[in-house]
Write an enzyme that holds these catalytic residues in place. Structure first.
Site, PDB file in Angstrom:
ATOM      1  N   LYS A 125     -16.494 -27.355  91.389  1.00  0.00           N
ATOM      2  CA  LYS A 125     -17.753 -27.462  90.643  1.00  0.00           C
ATOM      3  C   LYS A 125     -17.499 -27.230  89.150  1.00  0.00           C
ATOM      4  O   LYS A 125     -18.103 -26.356  88.517  1.00  0.00           O
ATOM      5  CB  LYS A 125     -18.790 -26.474  91.191  1.00  0.00           C
ATOM      6  CG  LYS A 125     -19.172 -26.791  92.626  1.00  0.00           C
ATOM      7  CD  LYS A 125     -20.318 -25.945  93.134  1.00  0.00           C
ATOM      8  CE  LYS A 125     -20.740 -26.349  94.525  1.00  0.00           C
ATOM      9  NZ  LYS A 125     -19.741 -26.072  95.581  1.00  0.00           N
ATOM     10  N   ASP A 153     -17.478 -26.887  82.463  1.00  0.00           N
ATOM     11  CA  ASP A 153     -17.128 -26.211  81.205  1.00  0.00           C
ATOM     12  C   ASP A 153     -17.131 -27.232  80.064  1.00  0.00           C
ATOM     13  O   ASP A 153     -17.543 -28.382  80.252  1.00  0.00           O
ATOM     14  CB  ASP A 153     -15.760 -25.534  81.386  1.00  0.00           C
ATOM     15  CG  ASP A 153     -15.659 -24.234  80.598  1.00  0.00           C
ATOM     16  OD1 ASP A 153     -16.014 -24.234  79.397  1.00  0.00           O
ATOM     17  OD2 ASP A 153     -15.209 -23.225  81.177  1.00  0.00           O
ATOM     18  N   ASP A 176     -13.281 -28.441  95.622  1.00  0.00           N
ATOM     19  CA  ASP A 176     -14.684 -28.170  95.254  1.00  0.00           C
ATOM     20  C   ASP A 176     -14.702 -27.042  94.228  1.00  0.00           C
ATOM     21  O   ASP A 176     -15.002 -25.901  94.551  1.00  0.00           O
ATOM     22  CB  ASP A 176     -15.477 -27.787  96.507  1.00  0.00           C
ATOM     23  CG  ASP A 176     -16.960 -27.652  96.205  1.00  0.00           C
ATOM     24  OD1 ASP A 176     -17.356 -27.794  95.028  1.00  0.00           O
ATOM     25  OD2 ASP A 176     -17.732 -27.400  97.147  1.00  0.00           O
TER      26      ASP A 176
HETATM   27  P1  XMP Z   1     -21.387 -24.674 105.106  1.00  0.00           P
HETATM   28  O1  XMP Z   1     -20.661 -23.463 105.597  1.00  0.00           O
HETATM   29  O2  XMP Z   1     -22.758 -24.389 104.594  1.00  0.00           O
HETATM   30  O3  XMP Z   1     -20.503 -25.131 103.875  1.00  0.00           O
HETATM   31  O4  XMP Z   1     -21.359 -25.817 106.069  1.00  0.00           O
HETATM   32  C1  XMP Z   1     -20.932 -26.069 102.932  1.00  0.00           C
HETATM   33  C2  XMP Z   1     -19.833 -26.266 101.949  1.00  0.00           C
HETATM   34  O5  XMP Z   1     -20.258 -27.125 100.927  1.00  0.00           O
HETATM   35  C3  XMP Z   1     -20.325 -26.414  99.682  1.00  0.00           C
HETATM   36  N1  XMP Z   1     -21.587 -26.794  99.145  1.00  0.00           N
HETATM   37  C4  XMP Z   1     -21.733 -27.610  98.122  1.00  0.00           C
HETATM   38  N2  XMP Z   1     -20.835 -28.239  97.376  1.00  0.00           N
HETATM   39  N3  XMP Z   1     -22.618 -29.249  96.219  1.00  0.00           N
HETATM   40  C5  XMP Z   1     -21.284 -29.046  96.397  1.00  0.00           C
HETATM   41  O6  XMP Z   1     -20.492 -29.633  95.657  1.00  0.00           O
HETATM   42  C6  XMP Z   1     -23.543 -28.641  96.943  1.00  0.00           C
HETATM   43  O7  XMP Z   1     -24.735 -28.848  96.776  1.00  0.00           O
HETATM   44  C7  XMP Z   1     -23.074 -27.782  97.946  1.00  0.00           C
HETATM   45  N4  XMP Z   1     -23.730 -27.075  98.852  1.00  0.00           N
HETATM   46  C8  XMP Z   1     -22.773 -26.482  99.600  1.00  0.00           C
HETATM   47  C9  XMP Z   1     -20.223 -24.969  99.982  1.00  0.00           C
HETATM   48  O8  XMP Z   1     -19.570 -24.272  98.952  1.00  0.00           O
HETATM   49  C10 XMP Z   1     -19.403 -25.002 101.232  1.00  0.00           C
HETATM   50  O9  XMP Z   1     -18.039 -25.173 100.915  1.00  0.00           O
END
Ligand code: XMP
EC number: 4.1.1.23
Length: 216
Positions: free
Chosen positions: A64, A67, A62
């Protein structure tokens, strides 16, 4: 991607020691682990390699990625060379930047997940306004894997409608951010769960109860 029990563990811890310990506790139930910046910055890309070797699981990086195409290519190449099966890429940067990651994925026989809209409240200010366009761009580009929020089911449903039932959606925001696994899985193919599992006294029990909740 085949995600066992439709649960992806977000392993956002800062040390390999705790990553290995938590993954070990849930490895009977989970075959897909998401590694993001916390672990990769703390322990290096080697963390991806080690988790994959130890648990023989799918690893989604992940990062994200957001760039210019040339830099995206380098990030994706490094990520895939470390052993990641897929990388999460931001869509708002446009089709050329996303295409660079797709080309890298194709060269390595790996996957790209296109991030459409995010799960946190602040995402509503900017990303919400363009997320349907991002999803449509993904469809135009032939992308089959998407990330969309478990915390905003109306948005998740909209994105599902755009990308179609043949696409694979993974959805963060279950548990600590308030999302519900069973409701999310009406529109998504797998949920991403981090803190509710890795901060729990008994991670295995939490995973079992999520699985029970999904089956209800
Ligand atoms: P939690 O601790 O909230 O972790 O259960 C959630 C995980 O997901 C990631 N995260 C996202 N990753 N788009 C993403 O690609 C998103 O909208 C998003 N929201 C949360 C966050 O960094 C963590 O690893």
């Amino acid at each position: 991607m085949e995600v066992k029990n439709k649960i992806i563990l977000a392993l956002d811890v800062n040390t390999m020691e705790s990553a290995m310990k938590i993954a070990g506790k849930v490895s009977d139930y989970i075959n897909t682990i998401k590694i993001g910046y916390p672990l990769a910055l703390a322990e290096g890309l080697e963390s991806i390699t080690q988790i994959k070797e130890e648990f023989d699981c799918n690893v989604i990086a992940d990062f994200k990625v957001a760039d210019i195409p040339e830099t995206n290519s380098k990030i994706a190449d490094l990520t895939f060379n470390a052993g990641a099966d897929a990388v999460i890429v931001h869509g708002f940067v446009g089709n050329d930047s996303v295409e660079a990651c797709l080309e890298s994925a194709e060269d390595h026989g790996k996957d790209v997940f296109l991030l459409t809209e995010m799960s946190h409240p602040g995402a509503s200010r900017f990303l919400k306004g363009v997320s349907e366009d991002i999803a449509a761009m993904g469809v135009e580009m032939g992308i089959k894997n998407y990330v969309a929020p478990a915390t905003k089911l109306d948005r998740l449903e909209k994105i599902r409608n755009i990308v179609g039932n043949d696409s694979f959606i993974i959805s963060p925001g279950v548990g600590a951010q308030g999302g519900d696994a069973a409701k999310t899985l009406r529109f998504a193919d797998a949920v991403i769960v981090g803190r509710s599992i890795y901060l729990a006294e008994d991670p295995e029990n939490v995973v079992k109860s999520i699985i029970d909740g999904i089956k209800l």
